[in-house]
Enzyme design. Sequence first.
Site: not given
Ligand code: UD1
Ligand code: MG
Length: 456
Positions: A9-10, A16, A140, A366, A377
């Site tokens: 997931l990226a 933040r 979570g 240089y 040298n």
């Molecule tokens: C998430 C988890 C949380 C866990 C934590 C661990 C959820 C709802 N919560 O929270 O339980 O403890 O990770 O680090 O899953 N992303 C997407 N699409 C979206 C939203 C997020 O691709 O619509 C990706 C972000 O780029 C990120 C990852 O998902 O790489 C996690 O999202 P992030 O917002 O960091 O979730 P956390 O609040 O950290």
């Molecule tokens: Mg996160």
Amino acid sequence: MSNRMAIVLAAGKGTRMKSSLYKVLHPVCGLPMVEHVIRSVKQSGVSQIVTIVGHGAEKVQEVLGDYSQYALQEEQLGTGHAVLQAKDLLGTLDGTTLVICGDTPLLTGETLTELFDTHEKSGAKATILTAIADDSTGYGRIVRSANDEVAKIVEQKDAQAAELAIKEINTGTYVFDNQALFNALSHVTNDNAQGEYYLPDVIELIKADGDVVSAHIMDDMDEAIGVNDRVALSQAQRTMMRRINLAHMRNGVTFGNADSTYIEPDVVIGNDTVIEAGVHLKGQTIIGSNCFVGMNSEIVDSQIADHVTITQSVIEESIIGERTDIGPFAHIRPNSVLGKEVHIGNFVEVKNSRVGDETKAGHLAYIGDADLGKKINVGCGTIFVNYNGKSKARSNIGDQAFIGSNANIVAPVNVGEKGFVAAGSTIINDVPAEALAISRTEQKNVPNYWEKLSKK
Ligand code: UD1
Ligand code: MG
């Protein structure tokens, strides 16, 4: 072993982080976080990786290249919605799917392999990678029922007071039976504090179908860190530095102060090399055995042979031969090749030049765009004048030539083998082998000058 797949997931922006750079591209020890994640995923035996991209999609794809396939999440509606975007690519397949966040750069290939193995042995439809945190803020929480089974995951913003106190956290990493995952995902709603489709909600849904969900608790919370802000980014970097440095120590490298030594993941160092405090070793750098890298030196994308001494100097994109010594305060700039037993002393800059074996430039010189032979040298204050304001040219110095102090070697020019350049000369014409070139105004002495001066 089942067919193993992974979804990374990226797509999030990373609000933040307060940054114009997308969160998963923030580097930890020089590599974007998401690249660390993909490298670990690759080590866990997966046949297919799908990265969910959204914010900065093009940049993320540029960084990961064909390491991965991609699915676009146009609107960031939550982690559950993100995973659903992989349905076209993976939805019909049988097998086990790892879901991992692009902001957990410390998770290792070993941990992910262990997670897959545990899951496949247990017969569960989902296994959550969890950790015990001293401070679970932001994560979570894993809610367990009276019989200690995982009941659900509650996000911080949706948690009751009692749930907030739970120390077991969701690392955001899970393995699922692929079919169970996509079935459950289609039932996830966004009825929660953030109005998002949460991936963790599939846990309760899978359980409601009567299937088993288990948790694999990791020993090391440091490895589980999810980077959401710059404080966590700094913690992740510190942990990664320690991990990398420990591996080098185990390979026989001595550190003056490992806490202040920054080494990127792809750097290779031979045994019995000593690395002092404040050293930075970056990119694709290879350092041989029995070298000494003195404090605060920086070496980027360079190859250093055995028995090389580097004292408080900077080396970039260059190759350094055996037993050569550099510094203090030397700067070896890109595309330089130094031979064996070369001596480059203090305040010497070398750029885009070849320097042959046993050639010495001890101080304040240089050497730019030049080809120097062996046993030359280069006197103090020598300048290779390589730029006429419009274009650059090269100079060539033959073996055993002697360049006196404060000479200007104005390119393009050749000095033959065993040629001499007198101190203070400006050389604009070729110097034949074994000849002396001298180009400076003749010295004139005014006798009794002191007396003349005092009469004025
Ligand atoms: C998430 C988890 C949380 C866990 C934590 C661990 C959820 C709802 N919560 O929270 O339980 O403890 O990770 O680090 O899953 N992303 C997407 N699409 C979206 C939203 C997020 O691709 O619509 C990706 C972000 O780029 C990120 C990852 O998902 O790489 C996690 O999202 P992030 O917002 O960091 O979730 P956390 O609040 O950290
Ligand atoms: Mg996160």
